[in-house]
Every structure is written in structure tokens, then in C-alpha cells.
Design a protein around this motif. Structure first.
Motif, PDB file in Angstrom:
ATOM      1  N   UNK A 144     -11.573  45.485  24.104  1.00  0.00           N
ATOM      2  CA  UNK A 144     -10.313  46.064  23.623  1.00  0.00           C
ATOM      3  C   UNK A 144     -10.521  46.817  22.315  1.00  0.00           C
ATOM      4  N   UNK A 145     -11.368  46.290  21.465  1.00  0.00           N
ATOM      5  CA  UNK A 145     -11.675  46.969  20.202  1.00  0.00           C
ATOM      6  C   UNK A 145     -12.390  48.294  20.457  1.00  0.00           C
ATOM      7  N   UNK A 146     -13.312  48.299  21.400  1.00  0.00           N
ATOM      8  CA  UNK A 146     -14.025  49.537  21.740  1.00  0.00           C
ATOM      9  C   UNK A 146     -13.059  50.560  22.321  1.00  0.00           C
ATOM     10  N   UNK A 147     -12.169  50.127  23.208  1.00  0.00           N
ATOM     11  CA  UNK A 147     -11.177  51.040  23.784  1.00  0.00           C
ATOM     12  C   UNK A 147     -10.254  51.576  22.700  1.00  0.00           C
ATOM     13  N   UNK A 148      -9.829  50.712  21.786  1.00  0.00           N
ATOM     14  CA  UNK A 148      -8.953  51.153  20.705  1.00  0.00           C
ATOM     15  C   UNK A 148      -9.648  52.174  19.810  1.00  0.00           C
ATOM     16  N   UNK A 149     -10.881  51.893  19.410  1.00  0.00           N
ATOM     17  CA  UNK A 149     -11.583  52.814  18.517  1.00  0.00           C
ATOM     18  C   UNK A 149     -11.923  54.133  19.209  1.00  0.00           C
ATOM     19  N   UNK A 150     -12.233  54.082  20.497  1.00  0.00           N
ATOM     20  CA  UNK A 150     -12.465  55.314  21.242  1.00  0.00           C
ATOM     21  C   UNK A 150     -11.182  56.137  21.328  1.00  0.00           C
ATOM     22  N   UNK A 151     -10.068  55.466  21.597  1.00  0.00           N
ATOM     23  CA  UNK A 151      -8.781  56.151  21.630  1.00  0.00           C
ATOM     24  C   UNK A 151      -8.421  56.748  20.283  1.00  0.00           C
ATOM     25  N   UNK A 152      -8.737  56.036  19.226  1.00  0.00           N
ATOM     26  CA  UNK A 152      -8.460  56.554  17.886  1.00  0.00           C
ATOM     27  C   UNK A 152      -9.275  57.814  17.619  1.00  0.00           C
ATOM     28  N   UNK A 153     -10.543  57.786  17.989  1.00  0.00           N
ATOM     29  CA  UNK A 153     -11.387  58.962  17.795  1.00  0.00           C
ATOM     30  C   UNK A 153     -10.897  60.153  18.600  1.00  0.00           C
ATOM     31  N   UNK A 154     -10.491  59.915  19.841  1.00  0.00           N
ATOM     32  CA  UNK A 154      -9.979  61.006  20.670  1.00  0.00           C
ATOM     33  C   UNK A 154      -8.689  61.581  20.106  1.00  0.00           C
ATOM     34  N   UNK A 155      -7.813  60.698  19.620  1.00  0.00           N
ATOM     35  CA  UNK A 155      -6.555  61.206  19.075  1.00  0.00           C
ATOM     36  C   UNK A 155      -6.778  61.982  17.771  1.00  0.00           C
ATOM     37  N   UNK A 156      -7.758  61.587  16.997  1.00  0.00           N
ATOM     38  CA  UNK A 156      -8.085  62.354  15.783  1.00  0.00           C
ATOM     39  C   UNK A 156      -8.611  63.737  16.162  1.00  0.00           C
ATOM     40  N   UNK A 157      -9.508  63.783  17.141  1.00  0.00           N
ATOM     41  CA  UNK A 157     -10.034  65.086  17.575  1.00  0.00           C
ATOM     42  C   UNK A 157      -8.927  65.989  18.112  1.00  0.00           C
ATOM     43  N   UNK A 158      -8.053  65.437  18.934  1.00  0.00           N
ATOM     44  CA  UNK A 158      -6.967  66.240  19.488  1.00  0.00           C
ATOM     45  C   UNK A 158      -5.966  66.664  18.437  1.00  0.00           C
ATOM     46  N   UNK A 159      -5.661  65.774  17.512  1.00  0.00           N
ATOM     47  CA  UNK A 159      -4.713  66.103  16.453  1.00  0.00           C
ATOM     48  C   UNK A 159      -5.244  67.180  15.522  1.00  0.00           C
ATOM     49  N   UNK A 160      -6.516  67.088  15.191  1.00  0.00           N
ATOM     50  CA  UNK A 160      -7.126  68.105  14.330  1.00  0.00           C
ATOM     51  C   UNK A 160      -7.131  69.456  15.034  1.00  0.00           C
ATOM     52  N   UNK A 161      -7.386  69.455  16.332  1.00  0.00           N
ATOM     53  CA  UNK A 161      -7.367  70.717  17.080  1.00  0.00           C
ATOM     54  C   UNK A 161      -5.976  71.328  17.081  1.00  0.00           C
ATOM     55  N   UNK A 162      -4.956  70.507  17.308  1.00  0.00           N
ATOM     56  CA  UNK A 162      -3.581  71.024  17.313  1.00  0.00           C
ATOM     57  C   UNK A 162      -3.185  71.556  15.938  1.00  0.00           C
ATOM     58  N   UNK A 163      -3.595  70.867  14.893  1.00  0.00           N
ATOM     59  CA  UNK A 163      -3.284  71.328  13.539  1.00  0.00           C
ATOM     60  C   UNK A 163      -4.051  72.610  13.222  1.00  0.00           C
ATOM     61  N   UNK A 164      -5.293  72.674  13.685  1.00  0.00           N
ATOM     62  CA  UNK A 164      -6.091  73.873  13.440  1.00  0.00           C
ATOM     63  C   UNK A 164      -5.453  75.102  14.092  1.00  0.00           C
ATOM     64  N   UNK A 165      -4.910  74.923  15.282  1.00  0.00           N
ATOM     65  CA  UNK A 165      -4.296  76.041  15.986  1.00  0.00           C
ATOM     66  C   UNK A 165      -2.933  76.424  15.397  1.00  0.00           C
ATOM     67  N   UNK A 166      -2.414  75.650  14.458  1.00  0.00           N
ATOM     68  CA  UNK A 166      -1.176  76.046  13.784  1.00  0.00           C
ATOM     69  C   UNK A 166      -1.358  77.345  13.004  1.00  0.00           C
ATOM     70  N   UNK A 167      -2.599  77.704  12.688  1.00  0.00           N
ATOM     71  CA  UNK A 167      -2.856  78.964  11.998  1.00  0.00           C
ATOM     72  C   UNK A 167      -2.431  80.161  12.828  1.00  0.00           C
ATOM     73  N   UNK A 168      -2.305  79.979  14.124  1.00  0.00           N
ATOM     74  CA  UNK A 168      -1.858  81.073  14.977  1.00  0.00           C
ATOM     75  C   UNK A 168      -0.414  81.474  14.669  1.00  0.00           C
ATOM     76  N   UNK A 169       0.375  80.524  14.171  1.00  0.00           N
ATOM     77  CA  UNK A 169       1.752  80.855  13.792  1.00  0.00           C
ATOM     78  C   UNK A 169       1.767  81.823  12.602  1.00  0.00           C
ATOM     79  N   UNK A 170       0.839  81.622  11.690  1.00  0.00           N
ATOM     80  CA  UNK A 170       0.758  82.522  10.540  1.00  0.00           C
ATOM     81  C   UNK A 170       0.239  83.898  10.945  1.00  0.00           C
TER      82      UNK A 170
END
Length: 68
Positions: free
Chosen positions: A4-30
């Protein structure tokens, strides 16, 4: 318990990668893209789906009961 800890930490890493990508693409609004265009662009990008996959994995690791 360890799986469960491995699944949680893997999920955390994936959500960080996806969140950073979504935030990075916010530059398209500018750059002149509309909000609807931004949403359409985000839905086409595979790496932005990592945010949802990570949240699902973390939720599963926390809330699903273990076998005892």
C-alpha cells in the motif's frame, strides 16, 4: 502494508508529474490561447492524465481495506 505504501508513493509521483505538466501548459494562456482551447489541449496530452491516475492510486491505497 508495504504494498500500500508503494502504491501510494507511486500515485503521489504520478500526480506530481501530471500536475507539473498541467501547470507548465498554463503558459499557453499567456500566449493567447483561450481557456476552452487550453482545456482541449490538456485533454489531448497523455502526461496530463497522470494527475488523475495518481489521485486514483493514492485514494485506492488509503481507502481500500487490506485483507487480514
Amino acid at each position: 502494508m508495504a504494498i500500500r505504501l508503494v502504491i501510494f508513493l507511486t500515485g503521489f509521483g504520478l500526480s506530481v508529474l501530471g500536475g507539473v505538466s498541467c501547470i507548465m501548459y498554463l503558459n499557453l494562456l499567456a500566449a493567447g490561447l483561450t481557456v476552452q482551447g487550453y482545456i482541449d489541449f490538456i485533454l489531448e496530452r497523455t502526461e496530463c492524465y497522470l494527475l488523475a491516475a495518481g489521485i486514483v492510486m493514492m485514494t485506492a491505497a488509503i481507502y481500500f481495506p487490506t485483507r487480514r
